[in-house]
Design an enzyme around this catalytic site. Structure first.
Site, PDB file in Angstrom:
ATOM      1  N   THR A 267      22.118 -13.047  -2.522  1.00  9.67           N
ATOM      2  CA  THR A 267      21.578 -13.780  -1.722  1.00  9.67           C
ATOM      3  C   THR A 267      20.765 -13.241  -0.600  1.00  9.67           C
ATOM      4  O   THR A 267      21.375 -12.061  -0.247  1.00  9.67           O
ATOM      5  CB  THR A 267      22.755 -14.907  -1.118  1.00  9.67           C
ATOM      6  OG1 THR A 267      23.398 -15.186  -2.150  1.00  9.67           O
ATOM      7  CG2 THR A 267      22.222 -15.907  -0.174  1.00  9.67           C
ATOM      8  N   ASN A 270      16.526 -16.231   3.249  1.00 13.46           N
ATOM      9  CA  ASN A 270      15.860 -17.533   2.856  1.00 13.46           C
ATOM     10  C   ASN A 270      15.973 -17.674   1.265  1.00 13.46           C
ATOM     11  O   ASN A 270      14.829 -18.417   0.818  1.00 13.46           O
ATOM     12  CB  ASN A 270      14.527 -17.063   3.255  1.00 13.46           C
ATOM     13  CG  ASN A 270      14.184 -17.158   5.036  1.00 13.46           C
ATOM     14  OD1 ASN A 270      14.844 -18.098   5.698  1.00 13.46           O
ATOM     15  ND2 ASN A 270      13.479 -16.261   5.441  1.00 13.46           N
ATOM     16  N   THR A 303      29.572 -10.256   0.511  1.00 12.30           N
ATOM     17  CA  THR A 303      31.145 -10.222   0.698  1.00 12.30           C
ATOM     18  C   THR A 303      31.539  -8.851   0.418  1.00 12.30           C
ATOM     19  O   THR A 303      31.126  -8.186  -0.668  1.00 12.30           O
ATOM     20  CB  THR A 303      31.896 -11.220  -0.174  1.00 12.30           C
ATOM     21  OG1 THR A 303      31.249 -12.471   0.280  1.00 12.30           O
ATOM     22  CG2 THR A 303      33.476 -11.257   0.181  1.00 12.30           C
ATOM     23  N   ARG A 430      60.776 -33.124   4.506  1.00 12.18           N
ATOM     24  CA  ARG A 430      60.177 -34.091   5.532  1.00 12.18           C
ATOM     25  C   ARG A 430      60.465 -35.682   5.418  1.00 12.18           C
ATOM     26  O   ARG A 430      60.409 -35.986   4.410  1.00 12.18           O
ATOM     27  CB  ARG A 430      58.500 -34.257   5.771  1.00 12.18           C
ATOM     28  CG  ARG A 430      58.249 -35.213   6.462  1.00 12.18           C
ATOM     29  CD  ARG A 430      58.316 -34.628   8.188  1.00 12.18           C
ATOM     30  NE  ARG A 430      57.646 -35.359   9.086  1.00 12.18           N
ATOM     31  CZ  ARG A 430      57.651 -35.204  10.277  1.00 12.18           C
ATOM     32  NH1 ARG A 430      58.507 -34.026  10.816  1.00 12.18           N
ATOM     33  NH2 ARG A 430      57.046 -36.003  11.302  1.00 12.18           N
ATOM     34  N   HIS A 501      51.194 -33.160   4.338  1.00 10.05           N
ATOM     35  CA  HIS A 501      51.558 -32.648   5.534  1.00 10.05           C
ATOM     36  C   HIS A 501      51.521 -33.055   6.808  1.00 10.05           C
ATOM     37  O   HIS A 501      51.978 -32.920   7.978  1.00 10.05           O
ATOM     38  CB  HIS A 501      50.926 -31.170   5.671  1.00 10.05           C
ATOM     39  CG  HIS A 501      51.692 -30.092   4.625  1.00 10.05           C
ATOM     40  ND1 HIS A 501      51.274 -30.127   3.588  1.00 10.05           N
ATOM     41  CD2 HIS A 501      52.638 -28.862   5.051  1.00 10.05           C
ATOM     42  CE1 HIS A 501      52.103 -29.195   2.911  1.00 10.05           C
ATOM     43  NE2 HIS A 501      52.878 -28.684   3.910  1.00 10.05           N
ATOM     44  N   GLY A 502      50.852 -34.545   6.869  1.00  6.88           N
ATOM     45  CA  GLY A 502      50.767 -35.222   8.073  1.00  6.88           C
ATOM     46  C   GLY A 502      49.987 -34.388   9.091  1.00  6.88           C
ATOM     47  O   GLY A 502      49.212 -33.232   8.792  1.00  6.88           O
ATOM     48  N   GLU A 526      28.534 -18.147  -5.988  1.00  5.68           N
ATOM     49  CA  GLU A 526      28.255 -17.976  -7.346  1.00  5.68           C
ATOM     50  C   GLU A 526      27.589 -19.502  -7.985  1.00  5.68           C
ATOM     51  O   GLU A 526      27.963 -19.879  -9.308  1.00  5.68           O
ATOM     52  CB  GLU A 526      29.721 -17.971  -8.244  1.00  5.68           C
ATOM     53  CG  GLU A 526      30.234 -16.529  -8.043  1.00  5.68           C
ATOM     54  CD  GLU A 526      31.492 -16.429  -8.558  1.00  5.68           C
ATOM     55  OE1 GLU A 526      32.283 -17.403  -9.106  1.00  5.68           O
ATOM     56  OE2 GLU A 526      32.165 -15.430  -8.637  1.00  5.68           O
TER      57      GLU A 526
HETATM   58  C1  LIG Z   1      31.669 -17.095   2.135  1.00  8.02           C
HETATM   59  C2  LIG Z   1      30.710 -16.652   1.438  1.00  8.02           C
HETATM   60  C3  LIG Z   1      30.681 -15.641   0.555  1.00  8.02           C
HETATM   61  C4  LIG Z   1      29.697 -15.364  -0.257  1.00  8.02           C
HETATM   62  N1  LIG Z   1      29.424 -14.199  -0.924  1.00  8.02           N
HETATM   63  C5  LIG Z   1      28.342 -13.615  -1.546  1.00  8.02           C
HETATM   64  C6  LIG Z   1      28.180 -12.419  -2.043  1.00  8.02           C
HETATM   65  O1  LIG Z   1      29.135 -11.707  -2.161  1.00  8.02           O
HETATM   66  N2  LIG Z   1      26.986 -12.083  -2.754  1.00  8.02           N
HETATM   67  C7  LIG Z   1      25.930 -12.938  -2.681  1.00  8.02           C
HETATM   68  O2  LIG Z   1      24.900 -12.680  -3.162  1.00  8.02           O
HETATM   69  N3  LIG Z   1      26.061 -14.240  -2.270  1.00  8.02           N
HETATM   70  C8  LIG Z   1      27.404 -14.599  -1.617  1.00  8.02           C
HETATM   71  N4  LIG Z   1      27.227 -15.779  -1.092  1.00  8.02           N
HETATM   72  C9  LIG Z   1      26.323 -16.682  -1.038  1.00  8.02           C
HETATM   73  C10 LIG Z   1      26.240 -17.932  -1.971  1.00  8.02           C
HETATM   74  O3  LIG Z   1      26.230 -17.466  -3.253  1.00  8.02           O
HETATM   75  C11 LIG Z   1      25.113 -18.967  -1.503  1.00  8.02           C
HETATM   76  O4  LIG Z   1      25.597 -19.357  -0.255  1.00  8.02           O
HETATM   77  C12 LIG Z   1      24.749 -19.809  -2.436  1.00  8.02           C
HETATM   78  O5  LIG Z   1      24.368 -19.252  -3.720  1.00  8.02           O
HETATM   79  C13 LIG Z   1      23.822 -20.875  -1.952  1.00  8.02           C
HETATM   80  O6  LIG Z   1      22.634 -20.388  -1.331  1.00  8.02           O
HETATM   81  P1  LIG Z   1      22.292 -20.965   0.007  1.00  8.02           P
HETATM   82  O7  LIG Z   1      23.375 -20.764   0.863  1.00  8.02           O
HETATM   83  O8  LIG Z   1      21.103 -20.177   0.431  1.00  8.02           O
HETATM   84  O9  LIG Z   1      22.136 -22.545  -0.139  1.00  8.02           O
HETATM   85  P2  LIG Z   1      20.505 -23.291  -0.570  1.00  8.02           P
HETATM   86  O10 LIG Z   1      20.156 -22.394  -1.990  1.00  8.02           O
HETATM   87  O11 LIG Z   1      19.871 -23.150   0.547  1.00  8.02           O
HETATM   88  O12 LIG Z   1      21.154 -24.492  -0.717  1.00  8.02           O
HETATM   89  C14 LIG Z   1      21.351 -25.551   0.217  1.00  8.02           C
HETATM   90  C15 LIG Z   1      21.687 -26.907  -0.458  1.00  8.02           C
HETATM   91  O13 LIG Z   1      20.513 -27.223  -1.279  1.00  8.02           O
HETATM   92  C16 LIG Z   1      20.652 -27.536  -2.467  1.00  8.02           C
HETATM   93  N5  LIG Z   1      19.671 -27.287  -3.395  1.00  8.02           N
HETATM   94  C17 LIG Z   1      18.818 -26.058  -3.383  1.00  8.02           C
HETATM   95  N6  LIG Z   1      17.932 -26.076  -4.320  1.00  8.02           N
HETATM   96  C18 LIG Z   1      18.103 -27.331  -4.797  1.00  8.02           C
HETATM   97  C19 LIG Z   1      17.228 -28.052  -5.780  1.00  8.02           C
HETATM   98  N7  LIG Z   1      16.477 -27.269  -6.625  1.00  8.02           N
HETATM   99  N8  LIG Z   1      17.582 -29.418  -5.963  1.00  8.02           N
HETATM  100  C20 LIG Z   1      18.452 -29.882  -5.598  1.00  8.02           C
HETATM  101  N9  LIG Z   1      19.231 -29.314  -4.611  1.00  8.02           N
HETATM  102  C21 LIG Z   1      19.086 -28.103  -4.409  1.00  8.02           C
HETATM  103  C22 LIG Z   1      21.697 -26.924  -2.960  1.00  8.02           C
HETATM  104  O14 LIG Z   1      22.599 -27.167  -4.001  1.00  8.02           O
HETATM  105  C23 LIG Z   1      22.646 -26.896  -1.454  1.00  8.02           C
HETATM  106  O15 LIG Z   1      23.436 -27.915  -1.561  1.00  8.02           O
HETATM  107  C24 LIG Z   1      28.460 -16.124  -0.331  1.00  8.02           C
HETATM  108  C25 LIG Z   1      28.448 -17.276   0.460  1.00  8.02           C
HETATM  109  C26 LIG Z   1      29.499 -17.618   1.314  1.00  8.02           C
HETATM  110  C27 LIG Z   1      29.605 -18.727   2.222  1.00  8.02           C
END
Ligand SMILES: Cc1cc2nc3c(=O)[nH]c(=O)nc-3n(C[C@H](O)[C@H](O)[C@H](O)COP(=O)(O)OP(=O)(O)OC[C@H]3O[C@@H](n4cnc5c(N)ncnc54)[C@H](O)[C@@H]3O)c2cc1C
Length: 544
Positions: A267, A270, A303, A430, A501-502, A526
């Site tokens: 990730t 952008n 992560t 409870r 758990h309320g 993922e």
């Molecule tokens: C706690 C945490 C740990 C993580 N760990 C890792 C890690 O170790 N390594 C790593 O690489 N990543 C990691 N991630 C990132 C994670 O995999 C991404 O957040 C995830 O893949 C979504 O990408 P984004 O956040 O950019 O959301 P976006 O891709 O911007 O999506 C935002 C929303 O738009 C929707 N959307 C996007 N494209 C479309 C489309 N074509 N049609 C319809 N809806 C769409 C999505 O489904 C989502 O609901 C982690 C995230 C978190 C929160």
């Protein structure tokens, strides 16, 4: 008294409707090519198919189960099948007109007898009976395995209770990093190499053992234990799929022993769901006469990047953005380990890698970092697959994610199990209106639904584990479905448990509040849920 045959009749009706919808959706989307013009419909069809696949896994488990099974199993199977089939039908109904499926056709499949059976399957009395049973035995589990796997479960459960549980709450509340002691013990027990072949010093336990181990560690703590073993699983699978023999011999034993901690970086700030657009660059270069690559760019949500000794990094080796996924390669990027929330690595040649963790509401202990690479040099050995790996990073990464998703379905079952147990215990302790809340019908009903949903998620995860060991490539969409379903179950069960758990469910003092915030991350990473539904499950289903 309903039996497994009744459950099968319910499922067959649901599957007949689902198949008709899938066939019609295939035609409408031209084999999945036009999914984006029918996203909502695709999501409905994909999710309904997933629910039915979970119901099928549970039913098939029950049909093949031996005398070890709990007497509650049949009730749970009937209840879960009824619940999931009804949910799938409800989800599919709004698509019928767009798919040209007439009411008459549906009525033919869903005749009066089938509808009556479906109503009876989800009768409240059945869920209440299951709920009362779990109230008496909060650790009760209807999906049991053979002796060997149950021994594994017990051993990991004991380890989790002794080593992880006493620290889980503190790590969460203080946002500490996972203790080195855990890492050492996980290494000694072989948890980092569950699926790594023996010839590379792994346990080669098979996917079933891996899922069980993950489930039990996550039951103790998602963030401080269960998730620690996901990263090596992903990178190991990517290496096994596309690494050179020298790379496998060098890295896999180190990963299996825990000598090398792993982070995965796909990730970017952008770039999330649209992985093919990854922009972080890796350009051929030399340093002091050594051939390699220089990395420039920013990454997000990596992560465990602080403590990690290596980062499995997906980077663009072909500058032409039009190449998309074909322009990406996978690197194993060495770095120094840190136990802090911020770090900086400065190379003798001037390259820099900085990281800063982004505070999160849950999933603490692992810490997820924003990263910045500036002229960071890695030698040619870091390119997974060597020259043959150029442009193949995306595909190796996806192979790794398939294994990761299966493991995550195990993580989700573990969190859901923890929520169920603690809620059942609380419902006993409870009292309101002069009696324990477990004695109220609605409490029993809710706990019963929790048991049924979790049994389906668990059976589904185990069935996909077996399928993965038979044919990883074929089972990859199933792993995505198991992840999709189990993670939703974990979110639902933790939230239901919190309500049971309320007000105390909102207090940090009670573990359920941690389970709620931890579970929320499961449908995000993922492949965030809608993307997983459309681009992985939907696409595979409609192309098939
Ligand atoms: C706690 C945490 C740990 C993580 N760990 C890792 C890690 O170790 N390594 C790593 O690489 N990543 C990691 N991630 C990132 C994670 O995999 C991404 O957040 C995830 O893949 C979504 O990408 P984004 O956040 O950019 O959301 P976006 O891709 O911007 O999506 C935002 C929303 O738009 C929707 N959307 C996007 N494209 C479309 C489309 N074509 N049609 C319809 N809806 C769409 C999505 O489904 C989502 O609901 C982690 C995230 C978190 C929160």
């Amino acid at each position: 008294m309903m039996n497994l045959e009744d459950a099968r009749a319910c499922l067959s009706a649901g599957e007949a409707v689902s198949e008709a919808c899938v066939d019609a959706a295939r035609r409408l989307t031209v084999g999945g090519r036009n999914i984006d013009e029918h996203q909502v419909l695709t999501e409905r069809v994909a999710y309904a198919h997933t629910e039915l696949a979970a119901a099928r896994a549970l039913l098939e488990y029950a049909e093949s189960a031996n005398e070890r099974v709990s007497k509650m199993l049949t009730q749970v199977v009937v209840a879960a099948t009824g619940e999931l089939v009804r949910s799938a039908l409800h989800r599919l109904e709004p698509t019928w007109d767009d798919l040209d499926l007439g009411q008459a056709h549906a009525n033919e499949i869903l005749d009066d007898d089938t509808r009556r059976l479906l109503r009876a399957a989800v009768h409240e009395s059945r869920f209440r009976e299951i709920g009362a049973w779990i109230g008496e035995d909060p650790k009760g589990n209807v999906v049991v395995l053979d002796d060997m796997h149950e021994e594994i479960r017990q051993a990991v459960r004991t380890f989790g209770a002794r080593e992880v549980l006493p620290n889980a709450e503190r790590i969460h509340r203080r946002d500490e990093i996972i203790p080195e002691d855990f890492i050492r013990k996980f290494g000694e027990l072989g948890y980092f190499g569950l699926c790594i072949p023996e010839r590379y010093d792994g346990l080669e336990m098979g996917s079933q053992g891996m899922v069980l181990t993950t489930e039990e560690l996550s039951r103790a703590s998602l963030a401080a234990a269960g998730s620690l073993i996901t990263r090596p699983e992903i990178l190991a699978k990517a290496l096994l799929n596309g690494g050179t023999e020298t790379q496998k011999e060098y890295w896999l034993p180190k990963m299996a022993s825990g000598e090398v901690m792993v982070a995965i970086s796909v990730t970017e700030p952008n770039v999330g769901s649209d992985v093919a657009s990854v922009g972080c660059r890796a350009e051929p270069s030399t340093l002091d006469g050594e051939a390699g690559y220089v990395i420039n760019g920013t990454k997000a949500w990596c992560t465990f990047a602080g403590r990690a000794d290596v980062i499995g990094l997906l980077a663009r080796t072909d500058p032409d953005p039009a190449k998309g996924a074909k322009g990406l390669s996978l690197f194993i990027v060495p770095k120094d380990p840190f136990d802090t929330h911020e770090f900086e690595v400065v190379q003798p040649g001037g390259g820099r890698l900085t990281g800063k963790s982004d505070p999160t509401i849950g999933y603490r202990g692992m810490h997820s970092f924003s990263l910045s690479f500036e002229d960071y040099f890695v030698n040619s050995d870091s390119l997974v697959g060597g020259e043959a790996g150029v442009g193949r990073g995306f595909y190796m990464q996806m192979a790794g994610f398939a294994a990761g998703r299966l493991q995550t379905s195990g993580r989700a079952c573990g969190v859901a199990q923890a929520a169920l147990e603690t809620s059942a215990e609380y419902a006993n302790e409870r009292s309101q209106f002069g009696k324990p809340i477990i004695d109220f019908q609605l409490t029993q009903y809710k706990l019963g639904r929790m048991v049924a949903k979790l049994a389906a998620a668990r059976a589904f995860s185990y069935a996909v584990a077996t399928a993965m060991d038979e044919d990883e490539r074929k089972a990859a969409p199933l792993a995505a479905q198991a992840k999709l379903f189990s993670c939703d179950v974990a979110v639902e069960l933790t939230q239901e448990g919190q309500l049971l758990h309320g007000g105390w469910g909102y207090a940090e003092e009670y573990a359920i509040s941690r389970y709620v915030v931890d579970a929320l991350v499961l449908p995000i990473f993922e492949g965030v849920k809608p993307t997983l539904e459309l681009k992985v499950v939907g696409r595979a289903l409609l192309a098939g």
